[in-house]
Motif scaffolding. Structure first.
Motif, PDB file in Angstrom:
ATOM      1  N   GLU A 157       0.830  -1.211   0.000  1.00 10.14           N
ATOM      2  CA  GLU A 157       0.000   0.000   0.000  1.00 10.14           C
ATOM      3  C   GLU A 157       0.864   1.261   0.000  1.00 10.14           C
ATOM      4  O   GLU A 157       0.444   2.313  -0.487  1.00 10.14           O
ATOM      5  N   LEU A 158       2.072   1.148   0.566  1.00 11.78           N
ATOM      6  CA  LEU A 158       2.949   2.314   0.679  1.00 11.78           C
ATOM      7  C   LEU A 158       3.839   2.505  -0.538  1.00 11.78           C
ATOM      8  O   LEU A 158       4.378   3.591  -0.759  1.00 11.78           O
ATOM      9  N   VAL A 159       4.044   1.440  -1.318  1.00 14.78           N
ATOM     10  CA  VAL A 159       4.921   1.540  -2.478  1.00 14.78           C
ATOM     11  C   VAL A 159       4.477   0.520  -3.519  1.00 14.78           C
ATOM     12  O   VAL A 159       4.130  -0.613  -3.185  1.00 14.78           O
ATOM     13  N   ASP A 160       4.468   0.931  -4.786  1.00 15.23           N
ATOM     14  CA  ASP A 160       4.128   0.016  -5.876  1.00 15.23           C
ATOM     15  C   ASP A 160       5.304  -0.925  -6.124  1.00 15.23           C
ATOM     16  O   ASP A 160       6.424  -0.472  -6.374  1.00 15.23           O
ATOM     17  N   VAL A 161       5.033  -2.223  -6.062  1.00 16.09           N
ATOM     18  CA  VAL A 161       6.070  -3.225  -6.291  1.00 16.09           C
ATOM     19  C   VAL A 161       5.599  -4.139  -7.406  1.00 16.09           C
ATOM     20  O   VAL A 161       4.660  -4.925  -7.214  1.00 16.09           O
ATOM     21  N   GLN A 162       6.222  -4.037  -8.562  1.00 20.39           N
ATOM     22  CA  GLN A 162       5.875  -4.898  -9.686  1.00 20.39           C
ATOM     23  C   GLN A 162       6.700  -6.174  -9.622  1.00 20.39           C
ATOM     24  O   GLN A 162       7.549  -6.449 -10.462  1.00 20.39           O
ATOM     25  N   ALA A 163       6.467  -6.943  -8.575  1.00 21.38           N
ATOM     26  CA  ALA A 163       7.195  -8.193  -8.376  1.00 21.38           C
ATOM     27  C   ALA A 163       6.371  -9.074  -7.463  1.00 21.38           C
ATOM     28  O   ALA A 163       5.587  -8.579  -6.631  1.00 21.38           O
ATOM     29  N   ASP A 164       6.556 -10.394  -7.598  1.00 20.29           N
ATOM     30  CA  ASP A 164       5.819 -11.292  -6.721  1.00 20.29           C
ATOM     31  C   ASP A 164       6.521 -11.392  -5.377  1.00 20.29           C
ATOM     32  O   ASP A 164       7.567 -10.767  -5.140  1.00 20.29           O
ATOM     33  N   ARG A 165       5.957 -12.192  -4.488  1.00 22.40           N
ATOM     34  CA  ARG A 165       6.455 -12.284  -3.108  1.00 22.40           C
ATOM     35  C   ARG A 165       7.899 -12.784  -3.060  1.00 22.40           C
ATOM     36  O   ARG A 165       8.737 -12.249  -2.320  1.00 22.40           O
TER      37      ARG A 165
END
Length: 792
Positions: free
Chosen positions: A10-18
């Motif tokens: 929610e705080l940062v867009d992460v275009q990666a899986d876990r």
């Protein structure tokens, strides 16, 4: 540091899986120590309400429940949870659902009663370790809604193993900056708001702790609802970060700590008297803290107090008497900055480790207190209502840390990394990490945010570029350069060679901690010049060792307790004595017990004695090439040695160590159960070696004269030999003691010693008269000094 993956996203867009996120964090120096998936497979689990419950007719611990799950007709569920009761809302696994652990839910009969599903605990759902009862949901939870949708699942709990230099990542916002830099995205930090001031309630604040507490902010919030419940979203974020929801006020302060990294505390405003005073504790002052224990303080602690009493141990834990309770309606919120040095080790000294101390002793952003206070006020007013008073500020600006600009040279960056990083990428990395960047001719001038205490020099900036750019992107290359070989001085024995020599003589090397218990040292009568630790790891490791022997004897005792009868250990390490700074002395120690030799058929077994260890000492002394400079004496022994079976070791007349059997009383105290012999020496005298020098073979022959003298039993051979050597000087090439006798023909209390005097003169052949003169001089000196008589 534990946190919810969904919260971070929610705080940062992460275009990666876990998995990619976990790998990227670890490779950036933020090691993911544990990753726990939460609610990955909860299909068929819904929110349900128990509308009826009756005792099972065939089982005392089971209940037959009627459960409303939005299916039209209530379902019949047999449940054994102790908290199952009418009116609560709980998770229901419907028939056909699959729970974590590959558990399939089927219709069944339990003691003859049909059950159409299973009411679940948090552990059974795989979202928490709590298995004490059913997971109780808020009363406004919508019946029939999939539980995963209601709880914001699936999710994962990340646990990071942070290094002490990254306290900024102990808050999700700080961590989000690193994630944004890694993935080239932007941080979506909640906008800072100032809540409306609707109350004039104030309280004075006085700072009296100097640079240890340079900033303290507070605010009174009146009229909160003490029965207000923490919202589900906030409670779940706390739970997934490893914290249990407690009450609205406590949960809000914990939430802000996790979000921003700023520890906070709330006091019951009615329990406070007068101004808030931030001061050092007085000697002997005590405070009952939140866990119910009595904290014994000293002037090294910073104390939050009012004008009548202490309220909290600053940066560690709040006080019990001023805590927020179920009836509290007016609170005083505090948010402060404490110098790391003022908090470091204080919690451990009280036997505690708290989330607040963990952060403050590493360093918290000095600019966070106001932002955290406003954020906590915003959340608390939304959850529990009330009227907020003005923000009360006390600060000493001169004592607050100010970030300094650090220059990073482009050439230096490339040389250290071994790869050229584009200027635009370097600037992007620093900006993404919240730093201010100014491009200069040779590189960049970077000013770190106030939260980054670890950015002090150019190497720190190189590290930031390396870890965000990616260690995988830095090529592996063999370093080039010339190696300078160290020259071993001939006048000093190599420590490794000394260890090998002792190993060759049958000893095993031991490595012990440099810290010991004060009680153990007391049993050895070590009480002078000790170096106590201000911040010991435990009570058993509270003093720097003044000797290697206590630790070695504990190792010997440990081995003997495991059926090792013949133990021979040595250690080469430092010992410590009080001073400014403390004095460190390299030392060598040996302990041995059991038989003199390993079990064999060639000779009968016998117990190790003083002379065996003395032989090992003589071998080490002979290695240095100057045995005549060494001597042993029976006087000046410490209390821990046997008075009749021990010796003081000297070199050039100066005491360098001790040798002998442990005192029987000490052996009983330590429960050794057998004779133990020990040796401890200052290391440097042992390592000194005479440099061999080539000399011509003497042209003139040796002359030997044997004499037997009658001396008092108390006269030591070291004294007798020293008298003969000093009397004859260079004419005496060697002195050999070849017989000792006492008994018939020798007076009681005296002994007979037979010795050979090996004489030689480098300039001429010694005559019989010369040799006889040497004998007469030696005997005269012995008669005068040692009360000796020549035997016929």
């Amino acid at each position: 540091m534990k946190f919810s993956e969904n919260w971070l996203r929610e705080l940062v867009d992460v275009q990666a899986d876990r998995a990619e996120l976990a790998h990227a964090l670890t490779m950036a120096g933020l090691e993911v120590e544990e990753l726990t998936p939460l609610g990955d497979d909860l299909a068929g689990v819904v929110v349900a309400e128990i509308v009826a419950a009756e005792k099972h007719p065939e089982a005392d611990r089971l209940q037959v429940c009627k459960v409303e799950a939005g299916q039209g007709e209530p379902l019949q569920i047999v449940c054994g949870a102790p908290n199952a009761r009418v009116g609560i809302k709980v998770p229901l696994a419907m028939v056909g659902a699959k729970l974590p652990g590959d558990i399939s839910i089927k219709a069944a009969k339990l003691r003859g009663v049909e059950s159409s599903g299973m009411l679940c605990s948090a552990k059974e759902l795989g979202i928490d370790a709590d298995a004490s009862g059913l997971l109780e949901l808020p009363l406004d939870a919508p019946i029939g809604q999939p539980l995963a949708d209601y709880l914001g699942l699936p999710d994962a709990s990340f646990e990071l193993k942070l290094t002490p230099n990254r306290p900024d990542c102990l808050g999700l916002v700080g961590l989000a900056h690193d994630v944004a830099a890694l993935f080239g995205s932007a941080v979506k930090v909640p906008a800072q708001v100032s809540v409306p001031v609707t109350s004039e309630a104030r309280r004075g604040i006085r700072l009296e702790a100097g640079k240890d507490a340079p900033r303290y902010l507070g605010r009174i919030i009146e009229g909160i609802d003490p029965a207000a419940r923490t919202p589900l979203w906030l409670a779940e974020r706390l739970r997934r970060a490893g914290l249990r929801p407690i009450s609205a006020v406590v949960d809000v302060t914990n939430y802000v700590m996790l979000e921003l990294g700023q520890p906070m505390h709330a006091f019951d405003n009615e329990a406070l008297e007068g101004d808030i005073v931030v001061r050092h504790a007085r000697a002997g002052e005590t405070l009952k803290i939140l866990d119910g224990s009595e904290a014994k303080l000293d002037p090294g602690f910073v104390l939050i107090a009012d004008e009548a009493k202490g309220l909290a141990v600053a940066g560690v834990m709040g006080g019990h008497d001023s805590r927020v309770t179920d009836t509290t309606v007016d609170i005083f919120l505090e948010s402060a900055h404490f110098a790391p040095a003022a908090i470091m080790g204080r919690a451990r000294k009280l036997g505690l480790h708290t989330d607040a101390s963990h952060r403050f002793e590493r360093g918290v952003d000095p600019e966070l207190p106001r932002r955290a206070l406003e954020r906590a006020s915003e959340l608390l007013l939304a959850i529990a209502g009330g009227k907020a008073g003005p923000v009360l500020v006390a600060e000493n600006l001169a004592d607050l840390p100010t970030p300094a600009a650090v220059t990073l040279r482009r050439a230096r960056l490339q040389r250290v990394l071994g790869v050229a990083v584009a200027d635009a990428e370097v600037a992007r990395i620093f900006i993404a990490l919240g730093m201010q960047v100014v491009t200069v001719a040779e590189g960049w001038q970077v000013t770190a945010p106030s939260s980054r205490f670890d950015i002090e020099r150019e190497e720190d900036l190189v590290e930031e570029v390396a870890r965000i750019f990616g260690y995988d992107n830095i090529p592996t290359a063999t370093p080039a350069g010339a190696l300078t070989l160290a020259v071993e001085p001939e006048a000093r024995i190599n420590e490794l060679a000394l260890r090998e020599q002792l190993a060759a003589r049958g000893y095993h090397e031991a490595v012990n901690l440099s810290f010991v218990a004060a009680e153990l040292l007391a049993s050895w009568s070590f009480s002078q010049n000790l170096v106590p630790l201000a911040n010991p790891l435990s009570a058993d490791l509270a003093v720097m060792r003044p000797s290697l022997l206590p630790g070695l004897i504990e190792a010997l005792r440990h081995n003997r307790a495991r059926q090792q009868e013949r133990v021979r250990l040595f250690e080469v390490a430092r010992v410590f004595a009080a001073g400014d700074p403390p004095l460190e002395t390299p030392s060598l120690a040996i302990v041995a017990c059991g038989n003199a030799r390993a079990e064999q058929w060639g000779e009968p077994s016998r117990a190790l004695d003083f002379h065996d260890l003395k032989g090992d000492l003589d071998a080490l002394i002979a290695w240095g090439g100057e045995p005549q400079r060494w001597s042993v004496h029976a006087d000046g022994l410490p209390d821990w040695l046997h008075p009749g079976r021990a010796a003081r070791v000297a070199r050039d007349g100066e005491t360098v160590g001790y040798l002998g059997a442990l005192h029987p009383q000490l052996a009983r105290t330590l429960d050794l159960g057998a004779d133990v012999h020990v040796l401890e020496l200052a290391l440097e005298p042992v390592l000194q070696r005479r440099v061999p020098q080539a000399r011509a073979v003497p042209r003139f022959p040796l002359v030997r004269r044997d004499i037997a003298i009658d001396v008092p039993e108390t006269a030591p051979w070291s004294q007798i030999g020293q008298v003969v050597r000093s009397t004859l000087g260079e004419r005496l090439k060697e002195l050999r003691l070849f017989d000792r006798y006492s008994g018939k023909g020798v007076e009681a209390g005296r002994k007979s010693l037979a010795m050979g005097l090996i004489l030689q003169d480098a300039s001429r052949t010694l005559t019989d008269d010369d040799a006889d003169r040497c004998v007469r001089e030696a005997i005269a000196a012995l008669e005068q000094t040692c009360k000796a008589k020549l035997r016929g």
